[in-house]
Structures are given as structure tokens and as C-alpha cells.
Design an enzyme around this catalytic site. Structure first.
Site: not given
Ligand code: 2HA
Ligand code: ZN
Length: 268
Positions: A114, A139, A208
Site C-alpha cells: 500500500e 482492518h 476493507h
Molecule cells: O497487506 O492491509 O491492504 C496489508 C493490507 C493491504
Molecule cells: Zn488492508
């Protein structure tokens, strides 16, 4: 050794807390921190570049700046135990094309997938807030859950989060920007995130996760924690049914009490 620097210790402590809260399963999540040269210099020869890694996009606006960043495929779970493998510290090259690795990724690793969203968001936040140092992606479980059951627009999501907890409007008066689902790790989602993060310190990626921005690790961690708490309250009360939420008048009273400048178009 750079791992003895306070900013590295704070970084891995924050990652450990995020893992403990269940936000960063497997290799989920990534953090980047803009570091002042003076904070790193006592621990490292800044002229000694270990290797260079192409960034894959133009980061000229950040040329000469130093970043501590989580590695691709690396687990937050392991960060405290082994920072030198899981983290990297680099300088953006003068032409803005390369990461000049100065410490870390000792197994040959590289920055998070990212990296476009991170560095583009740093550029965007610095343009509206010169104090910004942190971009944090994670997340949080309830936040993700809420993106499956709630309308995913900036206005609707912001309003609900403000209604769900007294702290919300106080901690994020700028609201939350919500992006539609997109493929992660791309320049496109990086550019969309950077554009959105100019308007608010929180950007939600539907189905996400979340991006948070701010001047230090505690501030951004606390920001995301507060958003996640409101999402948790929403998800807990959703199956039972709510008999009330904070009203517009309640929100206006908080604005007055805390002298806030809330995002326009939500309670007026
Ligand atoms: O790989 O959270 O968005 C890590 C992540 C990708
Ligand atoms: Zn992620």
C-alpha cells in the site's frame, strides 16, 4: 541501532496494540511514519544506503524525507519481537523514484504493497496540515462489518457515527470520508485515498478497512479506536433495535460546548 530509537519503540508498541485488538490479522494493515532526520541521525549513518527499491510512482514532493514503514507480507504480531525484519527505514531519493533503504527489511523484504496510498496520503495531508507525520491503515472488525450493512457514503456514515457515541463528533469533527470498494495496492486507490484524506483525517475503504492520519501514533491510534468504538456500538445495537441515538440538537450542543467546526452538510 535504530531499533533503540524511541520512535521505533513507539511504532512497534502501537502495532502490538493494534494486533491485540484484532485489527491486523495475518499481514493485514500497514503504518508509515515521517521521521525527522535529527531523530534518526544518532542511531544510524544516513550516508550508508543498504539498497534502493523503486517506489513505482513519482514521490518527488517527498524527496529527501525519511520514513519508517511496515513491510509487505509482514505480520503486526511479529513487529515487537523483530523490528529489523518487519520494518524498513528509508529516504525518498532526490528524483522521487526510489526508496533508499537505510535500515530494516533484513530478509530482503520491501515496503507495504500500500505504499502508493501511504506516500500519496502523506503528500496530501502535509498540504493541509504541515504537522502530519503518520498514516495508518488497519482492518477494525466492527468497522468492516458496518460497511456491509450501512449505506457507504461520506454523509450517511459520518452522521451515524456521530449519532452513536458522544465522543465521536468531538474526536472527528471532520467526519469520515468513505470510498467505494476498489482493488487495493494500486495507484488508483492511492490517488482516491489521498484526495479524500485532504477533507478528513479518516478514510474508510468499503469492505476493507480504514486509513487514519495525524501528527503522532497515539493521536491516530486514538482516532481509529474512537471510530471503531462507534461502529461497535452500531453493530451491537443493530440486531436489538435502537430506541434513541444522539439527536441533531445533542450534536449541536456538543459543537457549542467543545467549540468545534464540524464538517458541513451533516447536521445543518
Ligand atoms: O497487506 O492491509 O491492504 C496489508 C493490507 C493491504
Ligand atoms: Zn488492508
Amino acid at each position: 541501532m535504530l531499533k533503540n530509537a524511541k520512535f521505533v519503540q513507539d511504532f512497534v508498541d502501537t502495532a502490538a496494540n493494534m494486533y491485540r485488538l484484532g485489527w491486523d490479522e495475518r499481514n493485514g494493515g500497514n503504518i508509515s511514519m515521517l521521521v525527522d532526520e535529527a531523530d534518526a541521525a544518532p542511531y544510524l549513518d544516513l550516508k550508508k544506503v543498504i539498497r534502493t527499491i523503486p517506489l513505482g510512482f513519482d514521490a518527488k514532493a517527498l524527496a529527501g524525507k525519511y520514513f519508517l514503514v511496515t513491510g509487505t507480507g509482514k505480520y503486526f504480531k511479529n513487529m515487537q519481537k523483530d523490528p529489523e525484519t518487519n520494518l524498513g527505514f528509508f529516504r525518498v531519493s532526490e528524483d522521487g523514484q526510489l526508496a533508499e533503504l537505510l535500515w530494516g527489511w533484513s530478509d530482503g523484504g520491501r515496503f507495504t504493497s500500500e505504499i502508493p496510498a501511504h506516500l500519496m496520503s502523506h503528500m496530501a495531508r502535509l498540504s493541509v496540515d504541515p504537522e502530519n507525520r503518520i498514516i495508518m491503515h488497519t482492518h477494525p472488525t466492527n468497522l468492516l462489518a458496518m460497511t456491509y450493512v450501512h449505506e457507504c457514503t461520506t454523509e450517511a456514515f459520518t452522521k451515524t457515527l456521530w449519532q452513536m457515541n458522544t465522543e465521536s463528533i468531538v474526536v472527528f469533527p471532520d467526519g469520515v470520508e468513505v470510498l467505494p470498494w476498489m482493488v487495493c495496492g494500486t495507484d488508483e486507490i492511492g490517488m482516491a485515498t489521498a484526495e479524500a484524506i485532504k477533507n478528513a483525517r479518516v478514510v474508510i475503504w468499503t469492505m476493507h478497512g480504514i486509513y487514519g492520519a495525524g501528527k503522532d501514533l497515539d493521536e491516530v491510534f486514538g482516532l481509529i479506536e474512537t471510530v471503531e468504538k462507534a461502529c461497535q456500538l452500531y453493530m451491537m445495537t443493530q440486531p436489538i433495535g435502537r430506541i434513541h441515538v444522539l439527536s441533531d440538537d445533542d450534536l449541536r450542543a456538543l459543537v457549542k460546548r467543545f467549540d468545534l467546526s464540524p464538517r458541513k452538510g451533516i447536521i445543518d
